[in-house]
Design an enzyme around this catalytic site. Sequence first.
Site, PDB file in Angstrom:
ATOM      1  N   HIS A  93      -0.686  -3.279  -4.497  1.00  0.00           N
ATOM      2  CA  HIS A  93      -1.862  -2.755  -5.210  1.00  0.00           C
ATOM      3  C   HIS A  93      -1.321  -2.147  -6.501  1.00  0.00           C
ATOM      4  CE1 HIS A  93      -3.146  -2.203  -0.962  1.00  0.00           C
ATOM      5  NE2 HIS A  93      -4.365  -2.440  -1.398  1.00  0.00           N
TER       6      HIS A  93
ATOM      7  N   ASP B 118       0.198   1.164  -5.981  1.00  0.00           N
ATOM      8  CA  ASP B 118       1.451   1.271  -5.210  1.00  0.00           C
ATOM      9  C   ASP B 118       2.614   1.148  -6.173  1.00  0.00           C
ATOM     10  OD1 ASP B 118      -0.222   0.787  -2.970  1.00  0.00           O
ATOM     11  OD2 ASP B 118       0.289  -1.346  -2.970  1.00  0.00           O
TER      12      ASP B 118
ATOM     13  N   ASP C 212      -3.041 -12.166   6.262  1.00  0.00           N
ATOM     14  CA  ASP C 212      -2.376 -10.875   6.446  1.00  0.00           C
ATOM     15  C   ASP C 212      -1.963 -10.799   7.900  1.00  0.00           C
ATOM     16  OD1 ASP C 212      -2.376 -10.081   3.868  1.00  0.00           O
ATOM     17  OD2 ASP C 212      -3.714  -8.357   4.111  1.00  0.00           O
TER      18      ASP C 212
ATOM     19  N   ASP D 148      -8.136   0.018  12.901  1.00  0.00           N
ATOM     20  CA  ASP D 148      -7.258  -0.877  12.147  1.00  0.00           C
ATOM     21  C   ASP D 148      -5.825  -0.331  12.212  1.00  0.00           C
ATOM     22  OD1 ASP D 148      -6.625  -2.913  10.400  1.00  0.00           O
ATOM     23  OD2 ASP D 148      -7.231  -1.817   8.617  1.00  0.00           O
TER      24      ASP D 148
HETATM   25  C1  XLS Z   1      -6.944  -2.589   4.375  1.00  0.00           C
HETATM   26  C2  XLS Z   1      -6.613  -3.859   3.756  1.00  0.00           C
HETATM   27  C3  XLS Z   1      -5.829  -3.783   2.460  1.00  0.00           C
HETATM   28  C4  XLS Z   1      -5.855  -5.092   1.714  1.00  0.00           C
HETATM   29  C5  XLS Z   1      -5.423  -4.991   0.294  1.00  0.00           C
HETATM   30  O1  XLS Z   1      -7.397  -2.515   5.504  1.00  0.00           O
HETATM   31  O2  XLS Z   1      -5.936  -4.636   4.718  1.00  0.00           O
HETATM   32  O3  XLS Z   1      -4.534  -3.353   2.683  1.00  0.00           O
HETATM   33  O4  XLS Z   1      -5.070  -6.077   2.335  1.00  0.00           O
HETATM   34  O5  XLS Z   1      -6.210  -4.094  -0.418  1.00  0.00           O
HETATM   35 CA    CA Z   2      -4.964  -6.611   4.515  1.00  0.00          CA
HETATM   36 CA    CA Z   3      -5.757  -3.648   7.919  1.00  0.00          CA
END
Ligand code: XLS
Ligand code: CA
Ligand code: CA
Length: 437
Positions: free
Chosen positions: A102, A105, A297, A308
């Site tokens: 990001h 980051d 991801d 999460d």
């Molecule tokens: C959050 C998301 C985030 C995205 C990128 O839950 O997974 O990390 O992958 O903004």
């Molecule tokens: Ca993600």
């Molecule tokens: Ca996540």
Amino acid sequence: MKTCFPDIPDKILFEGPTSKNPLAFKYYNPSQIVGQKIMAEHLRFSVAYWHTFKGTGMDPFGAATFRRPWNMGKTPMEQAENTLQAAFEFVQKLGVPFYCFHDRDLAPEGETFSESCQNLETMVAKAKKLQEETGIKLLWGTANLFSHPRYAHGAATNPDAHVFAYATAQVKHAITATRELGGSNYVFWGGREGYETLLNTDMKREQEQMARFFHMAVDYAKQIGFDGQFLIEPKPKEPTKHQYDFDAATVLDFLRAYDLWDYFKLNIEANHATLAGHSFEHDLTVASLNGKLGSIDANVGDPLLGWDTDQFPTDPVMCAKAMLVVLKQGGIGKGGFNFDAKLRRGSFDENDLFYAHISGMDTFARGLTAAHQIIEDGVLDHFIEKRYASYGEGIGKQIISGRESFDSLEKWILKKGEPAFKSGRQEMLENIVSSYV
Ligand code: XLS
Ligand code: CA
Ligand code: CA
């Protein structure tokens, strides 16, 4: 340059399944050929900057437990530079081709918008140099439109046009940064694009605003010649109670409704699929059968916790089911497998970062080889083909040809009566899949 990972060798090596070395791969052998490609090309692994380098282990009940040396600099920019060095050392030692970030980051938010942009430009120049020196590439960039208090009520869907404008200006710079670093993709995750209560929310208006925002992003990418793939990442909730990009099916419908179909694919995260009440392979399949599975991801939730948790994947059967979808669509293309996963709060050593990624990579490698062999042997395909065989002949063929109707089929049923009972053989198939991993 001082090393941040003194206990770790220059490169994590493949030592095979009998190795007892926790700092070696047991299954991930980057140069091993699987079908038409080597493993490294199939899996295109990526390290997530936010969790791996900026994660602190903080939770709602307690303070940070990760005391990373690179996050200890005197100023935020010094910390950013130290983090970048650590990131490239880590990614190189792990032997992963990509990373993701990001904007916030990579570079800290400044006092003003201009200062934030300046910080980002400075850090992008440094990252570019390190990319050139190491050959490490950017899988995707994105903008953090959810941490700063200005985004408390959303970014593109914020009821205040001022915030909408701020978000577009920020994303403009994040896309520029991604292009500058040769990013293969750019991700939109709607962090706070949702609502807490409909009592204060005009849902239609908010969704229209979101579509407007995406159209502007498409126009900007064309304007600057960014040729990376735009990806939307679905997630049903967290941080808001209800998010607009709920799951793959919801996002696909949104793209169709707002004339955005040609410009976006999806980045499917395992833990987000399960939060939406689906399996990982369900959302992968929904995206893939629409030609929209762009990237992944790679993480997993905890079945005992309903949120999460972003854990590293450890279940090769889950990965085999995911890889079946990816292999059947001919690979992940420009996308990759980004470990959007974090250590548990108690795993605070720097070395734990290596153990976690090695485990995730080995697990996906097992999933890949299993899925490849399942497809080669045709075990599932053959079963599924037979299951639907009645559509290839007789009345089934007639139905497919479009020549039948409610009336004609009623006549047919009056003649033929009840269909035969046929087992779906779920348990047998589950056992076949596990026998491959
Ligand atoms: C959050 C998301 C985030 C995205 C990128 O839950 O997974 O990390 O992958 O903004
Ligand atoms: Ca993600
Ligand atoms: Ca996540």
